[in-house]
Design a protein around this motif. Structure first.
Motif, PDB file in Angstrom:
ATOM      1  N   THR A   2      49.708 -26.922 -48.607  1.00  0.00           N
ATOM      2  CA  THR A   2      50.862 -26.992 -49.497  1.00  0.00           C
ATOM      3  C   THR A   2      51.689 -25.715 -49.430  1.00  0.00           C
ATOM      4  O   THR A   2      52.889 -25.758 -49.667  1.00  0.00           O
ATOM      5  CB  THR A   2      50.435 -27.254 -50.955  1.00  0.00           C
ATOM      6  N   GLU A   3      51.075 -24.589 -49.096  1.00  0.00           N
ATOM      7  CA  GLU A   3      51.821 -23.338 -49.010  1.00  0.00           C
ATOM      8  C   GLU A   3      52.871 -23.397 -47.897  1.00  0.00           C
ATOM      9  O   GLU A   3      54.020 -23.013 -48.101  1.00  0.00           O
ATOM     10  CB  GLU A   3      50.848 -22.179 -48.749  1.00  0.00           C
ATOM     11  N   ILE A   4      52.511 -23.915 -46.731  1.00  0.00           N
ATOM     12  CA  ILE A   4      53.471 -24.026 -45.637  1.00  0.00           C
ATOM     13  C   ILE A   4      54.505 -25.094 -45.951  1.00  0.00           C
ATOM     14  O   ILE A   4      55.671 -24.961 -45.577  1.00  0.00           O
ATOM     15  CB  ILE A   4      52.775 -24.279 -44.268  1.00  0.00           C
ATOM     16  N   GLU A   5      54.113 -26.138 -46.667  1.00  0.00           N
ATOM     17  CA  GLU A   5      55.071 -27.175 -47.061  1.00  0.00           C
ATOM     18  C   GLU A   5      56.122 -26.597 -48.014  1.00  0.00           C
ATOM     19  O   GLU A   5      57.306 -26.886 -47.884  1.00  0.00           O
ATOM     20  CB  GLU A   5      54.361 -28.357 -47.712  1.00  0.00           C
ATOM     21  N   ASP A   6      55.663 -25.794 -48.967  1.00  0.00           N
ATOM     22  CA  ASP A   6      56.598 -25.143 -49.885  1.00  0.00           C
ATOM     23  C   ASP A   6      57.541 -24.204 -49.134  1.00  0.00           C
ATOM     24  O   ASP A   6      58.750 -24.171 -49.402  1.00  0.00           O
ATOM     25  CB  ASP A   6      55.836 -24.351 -50.956  1.00  0.00           C
ATOM     26  N   LEU A   7      56.982 -23.452 -48.210  1.00  0.00           N
ATOM     27  CA  LEU A   7      57.777 -22.550 -47.392  1.00  0.00           C
ATOM     28  C   LEU A   7      58.822 -23.336 -46.596  1.00  0.00           C
ATOM     29  O   LEU A   7      59.990 -22.950 -46.541  1.00  0.00           O
ATOM     30  CB  LEU A   7      56.847 -21.790 -46.436  1.00  0.00           C
ATOM     31  N   TYR A   8      58.399 -24.442 -46.033  1.00  0.00           N
ATOM     32  CA  TYR A   8      59.321 -25.270 -45.249  1.00  0.00           C
ATOM     33  C   TYR A   8      60.426 -25.845 -46.132  1.00  0.00           C
ATOM     34  O   TYR A   8      61.597 -25.790 -45.769  1.00  0.00           O
ATOM     35  CB  TYR A   8      58.551 -26.401 -44.553  1.00  0.00           C
ATOM     36  N   ALA A  29      68.323 -26.037 -31.956  1.00  0.00           N
ATOM     37  CA  ALA A  29      68.122 -25.512 -33.310  1.00  0.00           C
ATOM     38  C   ALA A  29      66.959 -26.214 -33.994  1.00  0.00           C
ATOM     39  O   ALA A  29      66.148 -25.571 -34.676  1.00  0.00           O
ATOM     40  CB  ALA A  29      69.394 -25.676 -34.134  1.00  0.00           C
ATOM     41  N   ASP A  30      66.848 -27.525 -33.813  1.00  0.00           N
ATOM     42  CA  ASP A  30      65.714 -28.260 -34.380  1.00  0.00           C
ATOM     43  C   ASP A  30      64.394 -27.788 -33.776  1.00  0.00           C
ATOM     44  O   ASP A  30      63.400 -27.596 -34.481  1.00  0.00           O
ATOM     45  CB  ASP A  30      65.880 -29.764 -34.149  1.00  0.00           C
ATOM     46  N   GLU A  31      64.406 -27.566 -32.466  1.00  0.00           N
ATOM     47  CA  GLU A  31      63.201 -27.098 -31.782  1.00  0.00           C
ATOM     48  C   GLU A  31      62.808 -25.695 -32.272  1.00  0.00           C
ATOM     49  O   GLU A  31      61.635 -25.419 -32.533  1.00  0.00           O
ATOM     50  CB  GLU A  31      63.444 -27.087 -30.271  1.00  0.00           C
ATOM     51  N   ILE A  32      63.793 -24.824 -32.421  1.00  0.00           N
ATOM     52  CA  ILE A  32      63.536 -23.468 -32.905  1.00  0.00           C
ATOM     53  C   ILE A  32      62.988 -23.512 -34.331  1.00  0.00           C
ATOM     54  O   ILE A  32      62.048 -22.788 -34.674  1.00  0.00           O
ATOM     55  CB  ILE A  32      64.813 -22.613 -32.832  1.00  0.00           C
ATOM     56  N   THR A  33      63.566 -24.360 -35.164  1.00  0.00           N
ATOM     57  CA  THR A  33      63.124 -24.476 -36.551  1.00  0.00           C
ATOM     58  C   THR A  33      61.664 -24.924 -36.612  1.00  0.00           C
ATOM     59  O   THR A  33      60.846 -24.330 -37.322  1.00  0.00           O
ATOM     60  CB  THR A  33      64.020 -25.456 -37.335  1.00  0.00           C
ATOM     61  N   CYS A  34      61.340 -25.963 -35.849  1.00  0.00           N
ATOM     62  CA  CYS A  34      59.952 -26.450 -35.823  1.00  0.00           C
ATOM     63  C   CYS A  34      59.014 -25.354 -35.336  1.00  0.00           C
ATOM     64  O   CYS A  34      57.963 -25.108 -35.943  1.00  0.00           O
ATOM     65  CB  CYS A  34      59.830 -27.671 -34.926  1.00  0.00           C
ATOM     66  N   ASP A  35      59.404 -24.717 -34.248  1.00  0.00           N
ATOM     67  CA  ASP A  35      58.579 -23.669 -33.675  1.00  0.00           C
ATOM     68  C   ASP A  35      58.389 -22.511 -34.652  1.00  0.00           C
ATOM     69  O   ASP A  35      57.307 -21.929 -34.748  1.00  0.00           O
ATOM     70  CB  ASP A  35      59.214 -23.174 -32.376  1.00  0.00           C
ATOM     71  N   THR A  36      59.429 -22.190 -35.407  1.00  0.00           N
ATOM     72  CA  THR A  36      59.352 -21.101 -36.386  1.00  0.00           C
ATOM     73  C   THR A  36      58.272 -21.370 -37.422  1.00  0.00           C
ATOM     74  O   THR A  36      57.444 -20.499 -37.717  1.00  0.00           O
ATOM     75  CB  THR A  36      60.718 -20.911 -37.077  1.00  0.00           C
ATOM     76  N   PHE A  37      58.257 -22.570 -37.971  1.00  0.00           N
ATOM     77  CA  PHE A  37      57.290 -22.868 -39.018  1.00  0.00           C
ATOM     78  C   PHE A  37      55.884 -23.059 -38.469  1.00  0.00           C
ATOM     79  O   PHE A  37      54.907 -22.731 -39.147  1.00  0.00           O
ATOM     80  CB  PHE A  37      57.756 -24.058 -39.861  1.00  0.00           C
ATOM     81  N   VAL A  38      55.763 -23.525 -37.236  1.00  0.00           N
ATOM     82  CA  VAL A  38      54.441 -23.603 -36.610  1.00  0.00           C
ATOM     83  C   VAL A  38      53.899 -22.194 -36.397  1.00  0.00           C
ATOM     84  O   VAL A  38      52.734 -21.912 -36.709  1.00  0.00           O
ATOM     85  CB  VAL A  38      54.503 -24.388 -35.280  1.00  0.00           C
ATOM     86  N   ARG A  39      54.756 -21.313 -35.904  1.00  0.00           N
ATOM     87  CA  ARG A  39      54.321 -19.927 -35.689  1.00  0.00           C
ATOM     88  C   ARG A  39      53.974 -19.244 -37.009  1.00  0.00           C
ATOM     89  O   ARG A  39      53.001 -18.483 -37.080  1.00  0.00           O
ATOM     90  CB  ARG A  39      55.406 -19.126 -34.976  1.00  0.00           C
TER      91      ARG A  39
END
Length: 169
Positions: A2-8, A29-39
């Motif tokens: 839930t912490e990463i979900e809140d951050l997202y 931009a979508d790819e960068i956004t996804c990659d950012t939150f995975v990282r």
């Protein structure tokens, strides 16, 4: 989880907008956004930036440069090839002006573009920008000022060309 979900939920829009203006491409931009939150989710180290937002922007910027490095290994398409998706008849003046400014934005050096976007788009203080990019506050201010001047010159040149083109038809 839930912490990463809140951050997202809180920062995904900001990160995507930042990535879009960095890359100029919605898919990237979508790819960068996804990659950012995975990282961010996979990172075990604690955040070293002044704010969570600047931490995510730093990750997004690194993801963008990684994508550029990977793309450099591929053959580039001919940039002179016309874009068949948009016909000249359907273009409106406002969209053309926006495209001209976005093109000029893409012509700025990557560091200048990053500093300008952080300052104008996300209203980050110069001190935070300087700390995140490891430059002086004065350098951040100068980069923003010069980038703004270049974009204003582009808009002015575009406005001078558009009436002249309209008079010819």
């Amino acid at each position: 989880m839930t912490e990463i979900e809140d951050l997202y939920e809180r920062y995904a829009g900001d990160v995507r907008r930042f990535a879009l203006y960095l890359s100029g491409d919605m898919v990237m931009a979508d790819e960068i956004t996804c990659d950012t939150f995975v990282r961010a989710w996979m990172a075990s180290a604690r955040i070293r930036q002044p704010t969570v937002k600047s931490y995510l922007f730093a990750i997004a910027r690194n993801a963008y440069t990684d994508l550029l490095r990977r793309a450099a290994r591929h053959t580039q398409l001919d940039e002179k090839m016309p874009d068949t998706r948009v016909s000249p008849q359907t273009q409106v003046e406002q969209r053309a002006e926006v495209r001209a400014v976005l093109a000029a934005l893409q012509q700025l050096p990557e560091m200048d573009r990053t500093v300008l976007l952080m300052r104008t788009l996300d209203e980050m203080p110069y001190e935070e920008i300087a700390e995140m990019l490891e430059i002086s506050v004065v350098a951040a201010k100068v980069k923003v000022h010069r980038a703004r001047l270049k974009l204003m010159k582009t808009r002015q040149a575009w406005r001078e060309v558009v009436p002249a083109a309209g008079a010819e038809s």
